[in-house]
Design a protein around this motif. Structure first.
Motif, PDB file in Angstrom:
ATOM      1  N   THR A  89       0.846  -1.188   0.000  1.00 33.91           N
ATOM      2  CA  THR A  89       0.000   0.000   0.000  1.00 33.91           C
ATOM      3  C   THR A  89       0.879   1.234   0.000  1.00 33.91           C
ATOM      4  O   THR A  89       2.069   1.176   0.278  1.00 33.91           O
ATOM      5  CB  THR A  89      -0.920   0.047   1.239  1.00 33.91           C
ATOM      6  N   LEU A  91       2.693   4.293   1.265  1.00 34.34           N
ATOM      7  CA  LEU A  91       3.257   4.657   2.560  1.00 34.34           C
ATOM      8  C   LEU A  91       2.553   5.869   3.153  1.00 34.34           C
ATOM      9  O   LEU A  91       2.273   5.915   4.345  1.00 34.34           O
ATOM     10  CB  LEU A  91       4.757   4.934   2.404  1.00 34.34           C
ATOM     11  N   TYR A  93      -0.502   6.788   2.920  1.00 35.52           N
ATOM     12  CA  TYR A  93      -1.789   6.430   3.502  1.00 35.52           C
ATOM     13  C   TYR A  93      -1.604   5.791   4.880  1.00 35.52           C
ATOM     14  O   TYR A  93      -2.389   6.032   5.790  1.00 35.52           O
ATOM     15  CB  TYR A  93      -2.573   5.493   2.588  1.00 35.52           C
ATOM     16  N   LYS A  94      -0.566   4.978   5.005  1.00 37.39           N
ATOM     17  CA  LYS A  94      -0.288   4.364   6.299  1.00 37.39           C
ATOM     18  C   LYS A  94       0.066   5.424   7.336  1.00 37.39           C
ATOM     19  O   LYS A  94      -0.382   5.372   8.473  1.00 37.39           O
ATOM     20  CB  LYS A  94       0.853   3.341   6.182  1.00 37.39           C
ATOM     21  N   LEU A  98      -2.131   6.953  11.007  1.00 38.88           N
ATOM     22  CA  LEU A  98      -1.591   6.882  12.363  1.00 38.88           C
ATOM     23  C   LEU A  98      -2.139   8.006  13.236  1.00 38.88           C
ATOM     24  O   LEU A  98      -2.472   9.083  12.742  1.00 38.88           O
ATOM     25  CB  LEU A  98      -0.061   6.990  12.317  1.00 38.88           C
TER      26      LEU A  98
END
Length: 114
Positions: A89, A91, A93-94, A98
Motif C-alpha cells: 500500500t 506509505l 496512507y499508512k 496513524l
C-alpha cells in the motif's frame, strides 16, 4: 531476471499520480507513460541520471532482481542485493492513518536523520 521497478519509487515518494507528476516535471507524455507502467526495458545513462536526480535515488533503487523459477543462482549471489520487498500500500496512507503522536515520532526520527 533484472528489471526496472519505477512504481516502487513512486510509492516510496508518495506520488499517487506518477504520470501527472512526471509530465509536470518535464518528461514527455510517451516516456511518462512508459515509466508509470514499468514498460521501460532499457534506459540510456542520461535519462537514468535525470530520473535519479529528480527522485533523489540511485540506479540500485530502481533495479529489481527476481530469479526465475528455473534459475540456479545461489542464495548468496550479489544480484540478490537488488531484490526488493513489494510495497502493498501507499506509505503516505499508512502514515496518515496513524494517530498524531505516532506521526510526531516519525517526524522526530526524520529530523534526527538530517
Amino acid at each position: 531476471m533484472i528489471h526496472f521497478n519505477f512504481s516502487r519509487i513512486f510509492k516510496l515518494k508518495g506520488i499517487v499520480r506518477p504520470f501527472t507528476y512526471l509530465t509536470k516535471n518535464g518528461y514527455s507524455a510517451g516516456y511518462a507513460t512508459k515509466l508509470t507502467n514499468n514498460r521501460v526495458h532499457e534506459i540510456n545513462l542520461v535519462r537514468l541520471e535525470k530520473f535519479c536526480r529528480d527522485f533523489n535515488c540511485t540506479p540500485n533503487d530502481i533495479l529489481d532482481f527476481k530469479p526465475s523459477s528455473n534459475d540456479s543462482i545461489s542464495k548468496d549471489h550479489a544480484l540478490h542485493t537488488l531484490t526488493k520487498k513489494e510495497l502493498d500500500t501507499e506509505l503516505i496512507y499508512k502514515i496518515n492513518a496513524l494517530p498524531a503522536d505516532k506521526i510526531q515520532q516519525i517526524h522526530n526520527i526524520l529530523k534526527e536523520m538530517e
